[in-house]
Design an enzyme around this catalytic site. Sequence first.
Site, short mmCIF file in Angstrom:
data_model
loop_
_atom_site.label_atom_id
_atom_site.label_comp_id
_atom_site.label_asym_id
_atom_site.label_seq_id
_atom_site.Cartn_x
_atom_site.Cartn_y
_atom_site.Cartn_z
N LYS A 74 0.84 -1.20 0.00
CA LYS A 74 0.00 0.00 0.00
C LYS A 74 0.87 1.25 0.00
O LYS A 74 0.60 2.20 -0.75
CB LYS A 74 -0.94 -0.01 1.23
CG LYS A 74 -2.09 -0.99 1.05
CD LYS A 74 -2.85 -1.25 2.33
CE LYS A 74 -3.84 -2.39 2.11
NZ LYS A 74 -4.41 -2.93 3.34
N GLN A 118 -4.57 -1.32 9.56
CA GLN A 118 -4.46 -2.68 9.02
C GLN A 118 -5.05 -3.70 9.99
O GLN A 118 -4.68 -3.73 11.16
CB GLN A 118 -2.98 -2.99 8.73
CG GLN A 118 -2.73 -4.32 8.05
CD GLN A 118 -3.31 -4.37 6.63
OE1 GLN A 118 -3.20 -3.43 5.86
NE2 GLN A 118 -3.94 -5.48 6.30
N ASP A 141 -11.62 2.88 3.44
CA ASP A 141 -12.14 1.51 3.39
C ASP A 141 -13.66 1.49 3.40
O ASP A 141 -14.27 0.45 3.15
CB ASP A 141 -11.63 0.71 4.61
CG ASP A 141 -10.34 -0.02 4.32
OD1 ASP A 141 -10.08 -0.30 3.14
OD2 ASP A 141 -9.61 -0.32 5.27
#
Length: 310
Positions: A74, A118, A141
Amino acid sequence: MWKKLRIPPISRVTHRLSLGGPMIRLDGKAVAAARRELLKTRVERFVTQHGRKPGLAVVIVGEDPASHVYVKNKVKTTTELGMASRHIELPHTASEAEVLETVAKLNRDAAVDGILVQLPLPKHIDSNKVVEAIDAEKDPDGLTTANLGLLFAGRKRVAPCTPWGVMAILEHYKIPVAGKRVAVIGRSNIVGKPMAQLLTEADATVTLCHSRTKDLAHHTRDAEIVVVAAGKQRFIGRESFAKDAVVIDVGMHRPDSGEFAGKLLGDVKFEELEGHVSAATPVPGGVGPMTIQMLMENTVTLAENRASKN
Ligand code: NAD
């Protein structure tokens, strides 16, 4: 006030569905690469207009090797796109209060447009509490209850990255969704439920199947499109799909032992599909590469939203 978000069209359509023809391999890697070029232009435009880069902060707690690989990818992708990347590592002994304080600081930081924590977090930390602490306007997200609520109210800000990536694959290959019978297998908040909602919004007639569904094959065989996100390695194959169906495999498994040790596998027995279904995503190279791409797109969308407010 809420803009109806549409997935930007990709002009370079590589394939069109043809019933009865050879099965089309829906290439998520190629779709992600094509979208990445468009996104670079969006990032450049943002930098010119606002004098700063869109910023993504990634918080990782603990030493889980797989999570570190995901975070490294990422960070790399963020930088390659010309975006600002912040990488915060906390030890596995970090308390819930420390993680919440880290999120609070990033919420206040004007240079940060997206905050990603995460998952999974160490067991002593409540993941729901941490995700919920992220400012919904900085949640790329799309997993805060505020953003899921907006999605289910038909006023989405950003959608969770994996189902949003599936929609982008369908869009890229010009696979019609409106009026189609679609079966989604799996009802998690991260994949199944938002997937069913996005497809419903796109005018499909959706059947949401789950672990307590009776006669799963009856529903999947009746569907023109099947999205499989059951998290069960190679659990479904040719006999469960209608002739000429479109099959999207979200599953991701890397078994430690057995016939497929060390290989990346999906929920679907892909090799059985040729000559039967019209199109399918492979694993690897299908839905997987789309997730990170949609994370980047969502971050830029949030940056644009915040900049247009100021
Ligand atoms: P999950 O375990 O939270 O949910 C699985 C769902 O499948 C549940 O709702 C359950 O009811 C349903 N299910 C389980 N067994 C079933 C059965 N036999 N019949 C019908 N339904 C059944 O998993 P998740 O987080 O939604 O992820 C699903 C899969 O997608 C996993 O393999 C995961 O690794 C993968 N995944 C991939 C990506 C990606 O980037 N490609 C992203 C997220 C998740």
